[in-house]
Design a protein around this motif. Structure first.
Motif, PDB file in Angstrom:
ATOM      1  N   LEU A 117      11.298   8.102   1.666  1.00 39.93           N
ATOM      2  CA  LEU A 117       9.967   8.536   2.070  1.00 39.93           C
ATOM      3  C   LEU A 117       8.946   7.729   1.290  1.00 39.93           C
ATOM      4  O   LEU A 117       9.023   7.637   0.061  1.00 39.93           O
ATOM      5  CB  LEU A 117       9.796  10.035   1.781  1.00 39.93           C
ATOM      6  N   LEU A 118       8.001   7.125   2.013  1.00 32.37           N
ATOM      7  CA  LEU A 118       6.924   6.347   1.394  1.00 32.37           C
ATOM      8  C   LEU A 118       5.592   6.953   1.798  1.00 32.37           C
ATOM      9  O   LEU A 118       5.441   7.447   2.916  1.00 32.37           O
ATOM     10  CB  LEU A 118       6.975   4.890   1.860  1.00 32.37           C
ATOM     11  N   ARG A 119       4.639   6.890   0.879  1.00 31.72           N
ATOM     12  CA  ARG A 119       3.314   7.464   1.125  1.00 31.72           C
ATOM     13  C   ARG A 119       2.257   6.414   0.809  1.00 31.72           C
ATOM     14  O   ARG A 119       2.425   5.600  -0.093  1.00 31.72           O
ATOM     15  CB  ARG A 119       3.131   8.685   0.223  1.00 31.72           C
ATOM     16  N   ARG A 120       1.162   6.464   1.585  1.00 30.55           N
ATOM     17  CA  ARG A 120       0.025   5.577   1.326  1.00 30.55           C
ATOM     18  C   ARG A 120      -1.240   6.420   1.350  1.00 30.55           C
ATOM     19  O   ARG A 120      -1.423   7.251   2.240  1.00 30.55           O
ATOM     20  CB  ARG A 120      -0.053   4.486   2.386  1.00 30.55           C
ATOM     21  N   VAL A 121      -2.104   6.200   0.361  1.00 25.21           N
ATOM     22  CA  VAL A 121      -3.403   6.874   0.307  1.00 25.21           C
ATOM     23  C   VAL A 121      -4.388   5.985   1.048  1.00 25.21           C
ATOM     24  O   VAL A 121      -4.487   4.789   0.775  1.00 25.21           O
ATOM     25  CB  VAL A 121      -3.868   7.104  -1.143  1.00 25.21           C
ATOM     26  N   GLY A 146       0.801  -1.220   0.000  1.00 24.01           N
ATOM     27  CA  GLY A 146       0.000   0.000   0.000  1.00 24.01           C
ATOM     28  C   GLY A 146       0.830   1.264   0.000  1.00 24.01           C
ATOM     29  O   GLY A 146       0.346   2.325  -0.363  1.00 24.01           O
ATOM     30  N   TYR A 147       2.083   1.181   0.431  1.00 25.41           N
ATOM     31  CA  TYR A 147       2.957   2.354   0.424  1.00 25.41           C
ATOM     32  C   TYR A 147       3.682   2.437  -0.917  1.00 25.41           C
ATOM     33  O   TYR A 147       3.938   1.412  -1.558  1.00 25.41           O
ATOM     34  CB  TYR A 147       3.988   2.274   1.546  1.00 25.41           C
ATOM     35  N   ARG A 148       4.020   3.659  -1.313  1.00 22.93           N
ATOM     36  CA  ARG A 148       4.777   3.894  -2.545  1.00 22.93           C
ATOM     37  C   ARG A 148       5.965   4.806  -2.234  1.00 22.93           C
ATOM     38  O   ARG A 148       5.812   5.799  -1.521  1.00 22.93           O
ATOM     39  CB  ARG A 148       3.908   4.598  -3.581  1.00 22.93           C
ATOM     40  N   PRO A 149       7.139   4.503  -2.787  1.00 26.33           N
ATOM     41  CA  PRO A 149       8.278   5.403  -2.578  1.00 26.33           C
ATOM     42  C   PRO A 149       8.068   6.700  -3.356  1.00 26.33           C
ATOM     43  O   PRO A 149       7.647   6.667  -4.512  1.00 26.33           O
ATOM     44  CB  PRO A 149       9.465   4.612  -3.126  1.00 26.33           C
ATOM     45  N   VAL A 150       8.335   7.836  -2.688  1.00 24.70           N
ATOM     46  CA  VAL A 150       8.131   9.124  -3.351  1.00 24.70           C
ATOM     47  C   VAL A 150       9.375  10.010  -3.355  1.00 24.70           C
ATOM     48  O   VAL A 150       9.465  10.931  -4.160  1.00 24.70           O
ATOM     49  CB  VAL A 150       6.923   9.895  -2.771  1.00 24.70           C
ATOM     50  N   ASP A 151      10.350   9.751  -2.479  1.00 21.34           N
ATOM     51  CA  ASP A 151      11.587  10.533  -2.503  1.00 21.34           C
ATOM     52  C   ASP A 151      12.648   9.820  -1.681  1.00 21.34           C
ATOM     53  O   ASP A 151      12.337   8.948  -0.866  1.00 21.34           O
ATOM     54  CB  ASP A 151      11.365  11.950  -1.978  1.00 21.34           C
ATOM     55  N   MET A 152      13.916  10.202  -1.915  1.00 23.73           N
ATOM     56  CA  MET A 152      15.058   9.640  -1.185  1.00 23.73           C
ATOM     57  C   MET A 152      16.079  10.732  -0.941  1.00 23.73           C
ATOM     58  O   MET A 152      16.161  11.706  -1.695  1.00 23.73           O
ATOM     59  CB  MET A 152      15.755   8.548  -2.005  1.00 23.73           C
TER      60      MET A 152
END
Length: 175
Positions: free
Chosen positions: A74-78, A57-63
């Motif tokens: 950084l991982l984000r989940r909607v 459910g999480y997606r990588p968005v930055d490092m």
């Protein structure tokens, strides 16, 4: 060959000149595509592919690269119910990337209330004199009524040994 709106999202240049690129990937997968470039891709650096294993459910968005060579991811989940976002920060060692294999990080911070939760998509770090790392996160409002632009400042004390358990960040909001 990454799917539309699931392509390159998180990128970092390592101290030795290599680049790590992670695909955003799908919401219901446990890993995303990754590329490790031997040098600057603009200058013809060749890439080896791997998978980045992350919580479902999480997606990588930055490092961002840490002084010891590891990276913060950084991982984000909607979240649909209740609607909103969740964020997670992992630490991972690029020396462990192997072509065709799954590369994994270790969670060091999970953003929870009372921290403002939003669409965090940007990560920057700054090493501090005491050995801690100032971690800055920024959210993207996407011109949406349901999102804001938030600048969040965290402080993280990295573990002294790479295998030792990490202590979670103690977040605070910069007003």
């Amino acid at each position: 060959r990454w799917p539309a709106n699931s392509g390159a999202e998180a990128m970092v240049r390592l101290a030795d000149g290599r680049f790590v690129v992670l695909a955003e990937g799908g919401s219901f997968v446990r890993d995303s595509g990754g590329l490790l470039f031997a040098g600057d891709p603009v200058d013809g650096g060749k890439a080896a592919s791997f998978r980045y294993g992350h919580p479902q459910g999480y997606r990588p968005v930055d490092m961002a690269r840490l002084p010891d060579g590891r990276v913060l991811i950084l991982l984000r989940r909607v979240r649909l119910v209740p609607p909103g976002f969740e964020a997670l920060i992992e630490v991972a060692d690029p020396a462990a990337i192997r072509p065709g294999k799954v590369w994994r990080g270790r969670a060091v911070a999970r953003l929870q209330r009372p921290v403002p939760l939003d669409n965090y998509e940007g990560l920057a770090i700054r090493p501090q004199a005491d050995g801690s790392v100032a971690v800055w996160l920024v959210s993207d409002d996407n011109n949406s009524t349901f999102q804001r632009t938030v600048l969040l400042h965290l402080r993280w004390m990295p573990d002294k040994q790479k295998g030792a358990p990490a202590k979670p960040a103690r977040p605070f909001l910069i007003r």
